[in-house]
Design a protein around this motif. Structure first.
Motif, PDB file in Angstrom:
ATOM      1  N   GLY A 199       0.784  -1.229   0.000  1.00  0.00           N
ATOM      2  CA  GLY A 199       0.000   0.000   0.000  1.00  0.00           C
ATOM      3  C   GLY A 199       0.814   1.277   0.000  1.00  0.00           C
ATOM      4  O   GLY A 199       0.269   2.362   0.206  1.00  0.00           O
ATOM      5  N   ARG A 200       2.132   1.180  -0.247  1.00  0.00           N
ATOM      6  CA  ARG A 200       2.985   2.375  -0.228  1.00  0.00           C
ATOM      7  C   ARG A 200       3.804   2.467  -1.507  1.00  0.00           C
ATOM      8  O   ARG A 200       4.329   1.477  -1.999  1.00  0.00           O
ATOM      9  CB  ARG A 200       3.951   2.305   0.953  1.00  0.00           C
ATOM     10  CG  ARG A 200       3.233   2.222   2.283  1.00  0.00           C
ATOM     11  CD  ARG A 200       4.205   1.931   3.385  1.00  0.00           C
ATOM     12  NE  ARG A 200       4.547   3.180   4.054  1.00  0.00           N
ATOM     13  CZ  ARG A 200       5.352   3.256   5.082  1.00  0.00           C
ATOM     14  NH1 ARG A 200       5.944   2.184   5.549  1.00  0.00           N
ATOM     15  NH2 ARG A 200       5.595   4.419   5.649  1.00  0.00           N
ATOM     16  N   LYS A 201       3.917   3.687  -2.015  1.00  0.00           N
ATOM     17  CA  LYS A 201       4.824   3.957  -3.130  1.00  0.00           C
ATOM     18  C   LYS A 201       6.201   4.284  -2.567  1.00  0.00           C
ATOM     19  O   LYS A 201       6.330   4.674  -1.406  1.00  0.00           O
ATOM     20  CB  LYS A 201       4.318   5.134  -3.964  1.00  0.00           C
ATOM     21  CG  LYS A 201       3.116   4.784  -4.824  1.00  0.00           C
ATOM     22  CD  LYS A 201       2.802   5.929  -5.781  1.00  0.00           C
ATOM     23  CE  LYS A 201       1.623   5.571  -6.633  1.00  0.00           C
ATOM     24  NZ  LYS A 201       2.004   4.904  -7.868  1.00  0.00           N
ATOM     25  N   MET A 202       7.204   4.156  -3.387  1.00  0.00           N
ATOM     26  CA  MET A 202       8.582   4.440  -2.992  1.00  0.00           C
ATOM     27  C   MET A 202       8.719   5.859  -2.455  1.00  0.00           C
ATOM     28  O   MET A 202       8.181   6.801  -3.018  1.00  0.00           O
ATOM     29  CB  MET A 202       9.493   4.259  -4.212  1.00  0.00           C
ATOM     30  CG  MET A 202      10.916   4.692  -4.018  1.00  0.00           C
ATOM     31  SD  MET A 202      11.741   3.653  -2.832  1.00  0.00           S
ATOM     32  CE  MET A 202      13.368   4.342  -2.897  1.00  0.00           C
ATOM     33  N   ASP A 203       9.441   5.981  -1.366  1.00  0.00           N
ATOM     34  CA  ASP A 203       9.819   7.277  -0.797  1.00  0.00           C
ATOM     35  C   ASP A 203      11.293   7.165  -0.436  1.00  0.00           C
ATOM     36  O   ASP A 203      11.643   6.427   0.485  1.00  0.00           O
ATOM     37  CB  ASP A 203       8.983   7.595   0.442  1.00  0.00           C
ATOM     38  CG  ASP A 203       9.386   8.907   1.099  1.00  0.00           C
ATOM     39  OD1 ASP A 203      10.420   9.507   0.713  1.00  0.00           O
ATOM     40  OD2 ASP A 203       8.674   9.325   2.020  1.00  0.00           O
ATOM     41  N   PRO A 204      12.181   7.853  -1.165  1.00  0.00           N
ATOM     42  CA  PRO A 204      13.614   7.733  -0.889  1.00  0.00           C
ATOM     43  C   PRO A 204      13.987   8.158   0.531  1.00  0.00           C
ATOM     44  O   PRO A 204      15.044   7.798   1.017  1.00  0.00           O
ATOM     45  CB  PRO A 204      14.276   8.662  -1.914  1.00  0.00           C
ATOM     46  CG  PRO A 204      13.245   8.922  -2.945  1.00  0.00           C
ATOM     47  CD  PRO A 204      11.905   8.730  -2.300  1.00  0.00           C
ATOM     48  N   GLY A 205      13.122   8.921   1.192  1.00  0.00           N
ATOM     49  CA  GLY A 205      13.395   9.352   2.555  1.00  0.00           C
ATOM     50  C   GLY A 205      12.869   8.386   3.602  1.00  0.00           C
ATOM     51  O   GLY A 205      12.910   8.696   4.796  1.00  0.00           O
ATOM     52  N   ARG A 206      12.361   7.221   3.174  1.00  0.00           N
ATOM     53  CA  ARG A 206      11.793   6.250   4.119  1.00  0.00           C
ATOM     54  C   ARG A 206      12.531   4.921   3.981  1.00  0.00           C
ATOM     55  O   ARG A 206      12.757   4.439   2.880  1.00  0.00           O
ATOM     56  CB  ARG A 206      10.312   6.042   3.802  1.00  0.00           C
ATOM     57  CG  ARG A 206       9.597   5.068   4.752  1.00  0.00           C
ATOM     58  CD  ARG A 206       8.170   4.758   4.307  1.00  0.00           C
ATOM     59  NE  ARG A 206       8.178   3.915   3.111  1.00  0.00           N
ATOM     60  CZ  ARG A 206       7.515   4.205   1.980  1.00  0.00           C
ATOM     61  NH1 ARG A 206       6.791   5.293   1.877  1.00  0.00           N
ATOM     62  NH2 ARG A 206       7.586   3.388   0.951  1.00  0.00           N
ATOM     63  N   ILE A 207      12.868   4.331   5.101  1.00  0.00           N
ATOM     64  CA  ILE A 207      13.420   2.976   5.124  1.00  0.00           C
ATOM     65  C   ILE A 207      12.281   2.063   5.555  1.00  0.00           C
ATOM     66  O   ILE A 207      11.682   2.253   6.616  1.00  0.00           O
ATOM     67  CB  ILE A 207      14.616   2.861   6.098  1.00  0.00           C
ATOM     68  CG1 ILE A 207      15.734   3.843   5.714  1.00  0.00           C
ATOM     69  CG2 ILE A 207      15.121   1.421   6.140  1.00  0.00           C
ATOM     70  CD1 ILE A 207      16.344   3.626   4.332  1.00  0.00           C
ATOM     71  N   ASP A 208      11.956   1.074   4.732  1.00  0.00           N
ATOM     72  CA  ASP A 208      10.798   0.220   4.985  1.00  0.00           C
ATOM     73  C   ASP A 208      11.090  -0.942   5.929  1.00  0.00           C
ATOM     74  O   ASP A 208      10.164  -1.486   6.536  1.00  0.00           O
ATOM     75  CB  ASP A 208      10.274  -0.326   3.648  1.00  0.00           C
ATOM     76  CG  ASP A 208       9.789   0.810   2.762  1.00  0.00           C
ATOM     77  OD1 ASP A 208       8.734   1.378   3.059  1.00  0.00           O
ATOM     78  OD2 ASP A 208      10.498   1.130   1.785  1.00  0.00           O
ATOM     79  N   ALA A 209      12.351  -1.347   6.045  1.00  0.00           N
ATOM     80  CA  ALA A 209      12.670  -2.482   6.909  1.00  0.00           C
ATOM     81  C   ALA A 209      14.137  -2.409   7.327  1.00  0.00           C
ATOM     82  O   ALA A 209      14.969  -1.853   6.615  1.00  0.00           O
ATOM     83  CB  ALA A 209      12.400  -3.795   6.174  1.00  0.00           C
ATOM     84  N   HIS A 210      14.408  -2.975   8.499  1.00  0.00           N
ATOM     85  CA  HIS A 210      15.776  -3.141   8.999  1.00  0.00           C
ATOM     86  C   HIS A 210      15.960  -4.618   9.310  1.00  0.00           C
ATOM     87  O   HIS A 210      15.061  -5.246   9.858  1.00  0.00           O
ATOM     88  CB  HIS A 210      15.997  -2.359  10.300  1.00  0.00           C
ATOM     89  CG  HIS A 210      15.707  -0.908  10.198  1.00  0.00           C
ATOM     90  ND1 HIS A 210      14.526  -0.361  10.629  1.00  0.00           N
ATOM     91  CD2 HIS A 210      16.435   0.114   9.697  1.00  0.00           C
ATOM     92  CE1 HIS A 210      14.541   0.942  10.407  1.00  0.00           C
ATOM     93  NE2 HIS A 210      15.688   1.253   9.830  1.00  0.00           N
ATOM     94  N   MET A 211      17.097  -5.149   8.956  1.00  0.00           N
ATOM     95  CA  MET A 211      17.414  -6.512   9.342  1.00  0.00           C
ATOM     96  C   MET A 211      18.845  -6.566   9.834  1.00  0.00           C
ATOM     97  O   MET A 211      19.660  -5.716   9.498  1.00  0.00           O
ATOM     98  CB  MET A 211      17.169  -7.524   8.220  1.00  0.00           C
ATOM     99  CG  MET A 211      17.734  -7.211   6.886  1.00  0.00           C
ATOM    100  SD  MET A 211      16.705  -6.154   5.885  1.00  0.00           S
ATOM    101  CE  MET A 211      15.144  -6.924   5.906  1.00  0.00           C
TER     102      MET A 211
END
Length: 176
Positions: free
Chosen positions: A52-64
């Motif tokens: 439900g989200r479009k790419m946002d270069p200022g957002r990190i979607d996950a950390h591993m």
């Protein structure tokens, strides 16, 4: 300049037994045991978005964390063909619609084709290249879908490492 030709006609190289066919198994690919996964993430590709989200270069979607294994449950949820690609790692396909994957999906992959409504469970190990400043991407590898924003980013971190703040809007980079 004239074309050069071999001095003698070339023929297939026979094996020790004289056969010229391929062996039944080319290489052993050790399976990543699902019990080693520390987390399962879900990704739905639909309407030029992931979850439900479009790419946002200022957002990190996950950390591993580096040296951990995860299962990614990926689904094409909009009646459209998608190809799902993950940067940094190669993965193995655990299942396709809860069934054993066909032979062409065995071995190491970095991209899988998701027909409409298909669900694949992928297992991957984040073994190296941790960096709190440099995210990796996951995305639909169909250029139009990618250009419309069907992608996200993740960081691989060392234990105890803090993610760097995302870049400010004026410094955003565009992925091609």
């Amino acid at each position: 300049m004239a074309a050069r030709r071999p001095a003698v006609p070339l023929s297939p190289c026979p094996s020790a037994s004289g056969a010229t066919s391929l062996p039944a198994r080319l290489a052993d690919v050790p399976a990543i045991p699902p019990r080693t996964a520390v987390r399962t993430r879900t990704f739905e590709l639909a309407e030029h978005q992931i979850n439900g989200r479009k790419m946002d270069p200022g957002r990190i979607d996950a950390h591993m964390l580096r040296d951990t294994t995860e299962i990614w449950d990926v689904r094409s949820g909009d009646g459209t063909l998608h190809s799902f690609h993950v940067h940094d790692v190669q993965f193995q396909v655990l299942s396709v619609d809860d069934r054993r994957p066909p032979p062409h999906l065995s071995g190491w992959k970095d991209t899988v084709l998701l027909p409409p409504g298909t669900r694949m469970r992928l297992i991957m190990r984040f073994a190296d290249y941790a960096d709190p400043h440099r995210p990796y991407m996951f995305h639909c590898h169909m250029l139009y879908h990618e250009d419309q924003g069907m992608m996200g980013q993740f960081l691989v971190l060392e234990r105890g490492q803090t993610p760097a703040p995302p870049p400010s809007p004026g410094l955003r980079r565009h992925h091609h």
